[in-house]
Every structure is written in C-alpha cells, then in structure tokens.
Design a protein around this motif. Structure first.
Motif, PDB file in Angstrom:
ATOM      1  N   TRP A   1     -15.236  -1.529   8.195  1.00 51.33           N
ATOM      2  CA  TRP A   1     -14.582  -1.425   6.884  1.00 51.33           C
ATOM      3  C   TRP A   1     -14.803  -2.705   6.081  1.00 51.33           C
ATOM      4  O   TRP A   1     -15.122  -2.662   4.883  1.00 51.33           O
ATOM      5  CB  TRP A   1     -13.101  -1.160   7.060  1.00 51.33           C
ATOM      6  CG  TRP A   1     -12.342  -1.011   5.776  1.00 51.33           C
ATOM      7  CD1 TRP A   1     -12.183   0.107   5.027  1.00 51.33           C
ATOM      8  CD2 TRP A   1     -11.614  -2.048   5.086  1.00 51.33           C
ATOM      9  NE1 TRP A   1     -11.423  -0.155   3.912  1.00 51.33           N
ATOM     10  CE2 TRP A   1     -11.055  -1.461   3.921  1.00 51.33           C
ATOM     11  CE3 TRP A   1     -11.384  -3.395   5.334  1.00 51.33           C
ATOM     12  CZ2 TRP A   1     -10.284  -2.194   3.021  1.00 51.33           C
ATOM     13  CZ3 TRP A   1     -10.619  -4.127   4.440  1.00 51.33           C
ATOM     14  CH2 TRP A   1     -10.076  -3.525   3.300  1.00 51.33           C
TER      15      TRP A   1
ATOM     16  N   ARG B   1      -9.075  -1.006   9.172  1.00 51.36           N
ATOM     17  CA  ARG B   1      -9.464  -2.197   8.409  1.00 51.36           C
ATOM     18  C   ARG B   1     -10.251  -3.146   9.311  1.00 51.36           C
ATOM     19  O   ARG B   1     -10.107  -4.365   9.224  1.00 51.36           O
ATOM     20  CB  ARG B   1      -8.218  -2.888   7.849  1.00 51.36           C
ATOM     21  CG  ARG B   1      -7.428  -2.008   6.854  1.00 51.36           C
ATOM     22  CD  ARG B   1      -8.197  -1.850   5.560  1.00 51.36           C
ATOM     23  NE  ARG B   1      -7.563  -0.941   4.630  1.00 51.36           N
ATOM     24  CZ  ARG B   1      -6.726  -1.302   3.671  1.00 51.36           C
ATOM     25  NH1 ARG B   1      -6.362  -2.554   3.556  1.00 51.36           N
ATOM     26  NH2 ARG B   1      -6.245  -0.409   2.830  1.00 51.36           N
TER      27      ARG B   1
ATOM     28  N   ARG C   1     -10.053 -10.892   6.262  1.00 52.63           N
ATOM     29  CA  ARG C   1      -9.585  -9.498   6.196  1.00 52.63           C
ATOM     30  C   ARG C   1      -8.563  -9.315   5.079  1.00 52.63           C
ATOM     31  O   ARG C   1      -8.614  -8.365   4.300  1.00 52.63           O
ATOM     32  CB  ARG C   1      -9.011  -9.074   7.541  1.00 52.63           C
ATOM     33  CG  ARG C   1      -8.453  -7.643   7.568  1.00 52.63           C
ATOM     34  CD  ARG C   1      -6.948  -7.710   7.310  1.00 52.63           C
ATOM     35  NE  ARG C   1      -6.272  -6.478   7.610  1.00 52.63           N
ATOM     36  CZ  ARG C   1      -5.729  -5.675   6.735  1.00 52.63           C
ATOM     37  NH1 ARG C   1      -5.834  -5.936   5.439  1.00 52.63           N
ATOM     38  NH2 ARG C   1      -5.069  -4.599   7.095  1.00 52.63           N
TER      39      ARG C   1
ATOM     40  N   SER D   1      -8.714  -7.159   1.598  1.00 51.11           N
ATOM     41  CA  SER D   1      -7.789  -6.048   1.346  1.00 51.11           C
ATOM     42  C   SER D   1      -6.947  -6.290   0.105  1.00 51.11           C
ATOM     43  O   SER D   1      -6.666  -5.365  -0.660  1.00 51.11           O
ATOM     44  CB  SER D   1      -6.892  -5.796   2.565  1.00 51.11           C
ATOM     45  OG  SER D   1      -6.085  -6.914   2.847  1.00 51.11           O
ATOM     46  N   ARG D   2      -6.562  -7.545  -0.164  1.00 50.30           N
ATOM     47  CA  ARG D   2      -5.801  -7.834  -1.379  1.00 50.30           C
ATOM     48  C   ARG D   2      -6.689  -7.710  -2.612  1.00 50.30           C
ATOM     49  O   ARG D   2      -6.230  -7.277  -3.676  1.00 50.30           O
ATOM     50  CB  ARG D   2      -5.174  -9.230  -1.288  1.00 50.30           C
ATOM     51  CG  ARG D   2      -4.137  -9.330  -0.179  1.00 50.30           C
ATOM     52  CD  ARG D   2      -2.819  -8.661  -0.553  1.00 50.30           C
ATOM     53  NE  ARG D   2      -2.018  -8.275   0.589  1.00 50.30           N
ATOM     54  CZ  ARG D   2      -1.348  -9.097   1.398  1.00 50.30           C
ATOM     55  NH1 ARG D   2      -1.446 -10.336   1.238  1.00 50.30           N
ATOM     56  NH2 ARG D   2      -0.617  -8.634   2.377  1.00 50.30           N
TER      57      ARG D   2
ATOM     58  N   THR E   1      -6.954  -3.991  -3.514  1.00 51.62           N
ATOM     59  CA  THR E   1      -5.763  -3.532  -4.227  1.00 51.62           C
ATOM     60  C   THR E   1      -5.742  -4.055  -5.659  1.00 51.62           C
ATOM     61  O   THR E   1      -5.336  -3.357  -6.589  1.00 51.62           O
ATOM     62  CB  THR E   1      -4.488  -4.005  -3.492  1.00 51.62           C
ATOM     63  OG1 THR E   1      -4.553  -3.550  -2.144  1.00 51.62           O
ATOM     64  CG2 THR E   1      -3.244  -3.443  -4.154  1.00 51.62           C
TER      65      THR E   1
ATOM     66  N   ASP F   1      -0.166  -6.611  11.098  1.00 54.54           N
ATOM     67  CA  ASP F   1       0.350  -7.057   9.798  1.00 54.54           C
ATOM     68  C   ASP F   1       1.688  -7.768   9.983  1.00 54.54           C
ATOM     69  O   ASP F   1       2.613  -7.578   9.192  1.00 54.54           O
ATOM     70  CB  ASP F   1       0.514  -5.838   8.886  1.00 54.54           C
ATOM     71  CG  ASP F   1       0.746  -6.201   7.419  1.00 54.54           C
ATOM     72  OD1 ASP F   1       0.278  -7.269   6.990  1.00 54.54           O
ATOM     73  OD2 ASP F   1       1.396  -5.405   6.716  1.00 54.54           O
TER      74      ASP F   1
ATOM     75  N   GLN G   1     -16.580  -3.068   2.457  1.00 59.15           N
ATOM     76  CA  GLN G   1     -15.799  -3.530   1.314  1.00 59.15           C
ATOM     77  C   GLN G   1     -16.353  -4.825   0.716  1.00 59.15           C
ATOM     78  O   GLN G   1     -16.305  -5.014  -0.504  1.00 59.15           O
ATOM     79  CB  GLN G   1     -14.329  -3.708   1.707  1.00 59.15           C
ATOM     80  CG  GLN G   1     -13.648  -2.430   2.158  1.00 59.15           C
ATOM     81  CD  GLN G   1     -13.778  -1.308   1.154  1.00 59.15           C
ATOM     82  OE1 GLN G   1     -13.719  -1.520  -0.061  1.00 59.15           O
ATOM     83  NE2 GLN G   1     -13.971  -0.084   1.645  1.00 59.15           N
TER      84      GLN G   1
ATOM     85  N   GLU H   1       0.777  -1.231   0.000  1.00 54.18           N
ATOM     86  CA  GLU H   1       0.000   0.000   0.000  1.00 54.18           C
ATOM     87  C   GLU H   1       0.814   1.288   0.000  1.00 54.18           C
ATOM     88  O   GLU H   1       0.254   2.349  -0.287  1.00 54.18           O
ATOM     89  CB  GLU H   1      -0.943   0.014   1.207  1.00 54.18           C
ATOM     90  CG  GLU H   1      -1.965  -1.112   1.153  1.00 54.18           C
ATOM     91  CD  GLU H   1      -2.903  -1.112   2.336  1.00 54.18           C
ATOM     92  OE1 GLU H   1      -2.716  -0.252   3.224  1.00 54.18           O
ATOM     93  OE2 GLU H   1      -3.815  -1.937   2.375  1.00 54.18           O
TER      94      GLU H   1
ATOM     95  N   GLN I   1      -0.212  -0.683  10.001  1.00 56.91           N
ATOM     96  CA  GLN I   1      -1.546  -1.231  10.231  1.00 56.91           C
ATOM     97  C   GLN I   1      -1.846  -1.318  11.721  1.00 56.91           C
ATOM     98  O   GLN I   1      -2.891  -1.861  12.117  1.00 56.91           O
ATOM     99  CB  GLN I   1      -1.678  -2.622   9.590  1.00 56.91           C
ATOM    100  CG  GLN I   1      -1.498  -2.657   8.092  1.00 56.91           C
ATOM    101  CD  GLN I   1      -2.602  -1.936   7.348  1.00 56.91           C
ATOM    102  OE1 GLN I   1      -3.712  -1.787   7.831  1.00 56.91           O
ATOM    103  NE2 GLN I   1      -2.277  -1.449   6.151  1.00 56.91           N
TER     104      GLN I   1
END
Length: 329
Positions: A152, A148, A279, A283-284, A287, A197, A156, A35, A218
């Motif tokens: 969130w 996150r 999670r 998040s991947r 991206t 993370d 998402q 990120e 994170q």
C-alpha cells in the motif's frame, strides 16, 4: 476529521431498536480521529444512563470487520481493557447505517492523556500494555493483512509524489527507496497481531492507570517491533520531533519485561522508527490531499472536519534519518 456521515436523532433511535440497550437521550459527534465517523450515544437503560460509541466505517469494507470483532472479543477474554462490540437482539454485532458498516461499543471511563505532558509512568504502563496485547495475539488463528502495509505504501507514494513540492517529492522517493533497501535485511522478524495505531489518543487513563485501549481498526498481522515503533514515535515525542530519552527507556524496557525483544528486532529498531514515521506521513497526506466527500453530506454544517498535519510525520522522519546517519537530509 471524525464525522463524515451526518446522522439525525431519528437515525440513531431507529438503529437502537435492534438492541436491548435502552432509549437514546442524546448523541454527539466526536471531534477526533481521522478515517471513521464516531458518535457518543447516551442511552437511558431503565433509569441508568450509559454511554456508548457508534462508529461508522467510511473506508473499511464490511467483509474486513469480523476480524476486528473477533480480535477485540479475544483480547477482552484475555482480561485486557478493550471495547468489544455490543450484540443486538439477534446476537449480531455488525450493523449497516446509511449504507456504512457500523459497530456500537461501550464507552470506558477515563480521559486521554495530555499530549504535551506524557509522563514516564504513562509510558511504562503503555509499554507493558502493548506487550500484553502482543502476547495475547501470538499463536492466534485470526489473520488480517495489513491494509496499510508495504505494498500500500509503495502504491501511495507513487500516487503522491507528483502532487508534492519538489523538496518533499525528492525526500519521499529517497526515503522510500532507502527504507525498502534496509528492510531486505530483516525478513524473519517476529510477527503477530498488532494494534497498528497506539497513539496516546487511543488510550484512556483513570486515576493514573490505564482504563482502556481503544480503536483497533488498524489492527492486523505485521512485525511486532513495528507496532512498538509506532507507539514510541507518539508517546516519546518532543516538541522538536525527537525522542525523549527517559520516556523511550521507560516504554521499551517495560515492554521487554513482558515480551523480550530478539537480537534481530533490536538491530531493526532504527529502520522501524523510520518506517512508522513514513507510514503516517503518507496516510495523513492521503487524507489531506484526497478528502472524500460522502454522498448526502454536501452541506458544510453537516461535517466536522479535523485534518491532522501530515508535515509532523515528514519532520519526524527527517529527525529519525538524521539520528541514524548523522547527516542533514
């Protein structure tokens, strides 16, 4: 991907005039991470070559960064091997480079462990280190909401489901509902400051020992057992996305020797492994599906892009669910 924002030698040299660090001799974009933009900086300080890491934050707003600065300062003061930011001539850590908030931290000696050969000993060390990080943060007045976290993730997964294939969309919706339902039984788990993370590529080893824990961006306040699950899902992973029994035993037992787990945390363990996998799948995917194009970076040669496969975490989540229910999903 690690370099979204392209910098020239002149850009970095200009930044270093704010510091008493020395003269820039070379720099290089770091081809890891997801990120943020990262560069190695080699600086000549009166004949002594020193290496630093410059991080430009592509997504985190500047007003969230004082927390990370204060947190790593506190961990450093507790004797833990973390890279707290360098201050400039005005004793200011947070900078702005090409409109992006930025920090410079020392580059520690050592190497990331080999992802294909993580050892029991390394897992013992990281388990104890994570518990020390948790201990150091407990009772701290610092607070940062998990950007996150559950709210969130809820937003998402709704955003992603229409973009996924039928099977993945069904699996994501089903899993999210199941995870949310299961979490209702665990409202009073111990919380505190977490790394968030702690993958193997955020740890350095030198001569067989941990030399640094890096990338606290994170970090936030959340369930401590969730942070342990994030760590186990990476450090104890097999090629089949299952968990290696010896490594998970070494990591969790060494953690518990420093910070014993409550009975409620032990009960919550299976759902935390699933939440951690979910999670990082989300998040991947974010991206991967929504790659951000930064202004001024339109030319491909100015970008180093390294997308991490989101399906790894989908398959991991499937394995954690099969383990819990003994069924194929």
């Amino acid at each position: 991907m690690s370099v979204y924002t392209h910098l020239t030698q002149q850009d970095i040299a200009q930044l270093l005039t704010r510091y008493d660090m020395g003269v820039l001799t070379s720099f290089k974009g770091i081809e890891s991470g997801v990120e943020n933009t990262n560069y190695f900086l080699d600086v000549d300080d009166n004949g002594q070559l020193r290496r630093y890491v410059l991080t430009l934050f592509e997504y985190l707003p500047a007003d969230t960064l004082p927390f990370f600065i204060n947190y790593t300062d506190a961990l450093k003061a507790s004797g833990l091997p973390v890279p707290n930011p360098i201050r400039d001539k005005r004793d200011v850590a947070l900078q702005s480079v090409k409109g992006k908030p930025a920090l410079i931290v020392p580059c520690f000696a050592g190497h990331h462990p080999d992802a294909t050969n993580l050892t029991v000993n390394q897992c013992q060390q990281i388990g104890a280190m994570l518990a020390k990080i948790h201990r150091a943060g407990q009772g701290s007045s610092l607070y940062q909401e998990n950007q996150r976290g559950l709210s969130w993730l809820d937003a998402q997964q709704q955003r992603l489901i229409p973009l996924l294939g039928k099977d993945d969309a069904h699996f994501m919706a089903e899993q999210w509902q199941s995870i949310c339902d299961a979490l209702k039984a665990f409202a009073n788990l111990p919380t505190g400051l977490i790394h968030g993370d702690l993958f193997h590529n955020n740890v350095l080893f030198e001569q067989g020992r941990i030399s640094a824990v890096i990338d606290f961006y994170q970090a936030c306040n959340d369930w401590l057992i969730y942070d342990l699950a994030v760590t186990v899902n990476d450090w104890c992973l097999t090629d089949a996305f299952e968990l290696d029994g010896q490594r998970i035993k070494a990591l969790t037992e060494s953690y518990a020797q420093v910070r014993p787990l409550t009975r409620n945390e032990q009960k919550a363990w299976p759902i935390m492994l699933r939440l951690a996998a979910f999670r990082f799948w989300v998040s991947r995917l974010i991206t991967f599906v929504y790659p951000e194009t930064q202004p001024g970076n339109e030319q491909e040669e100015n970008l180093l892009r390294h997308f991490l496969d989101p399906n790894k975490f989908r398959d991991m989540l499937r394995k954690r669910t099969e383990l819990l229910f003994g069924i194929n999903t």
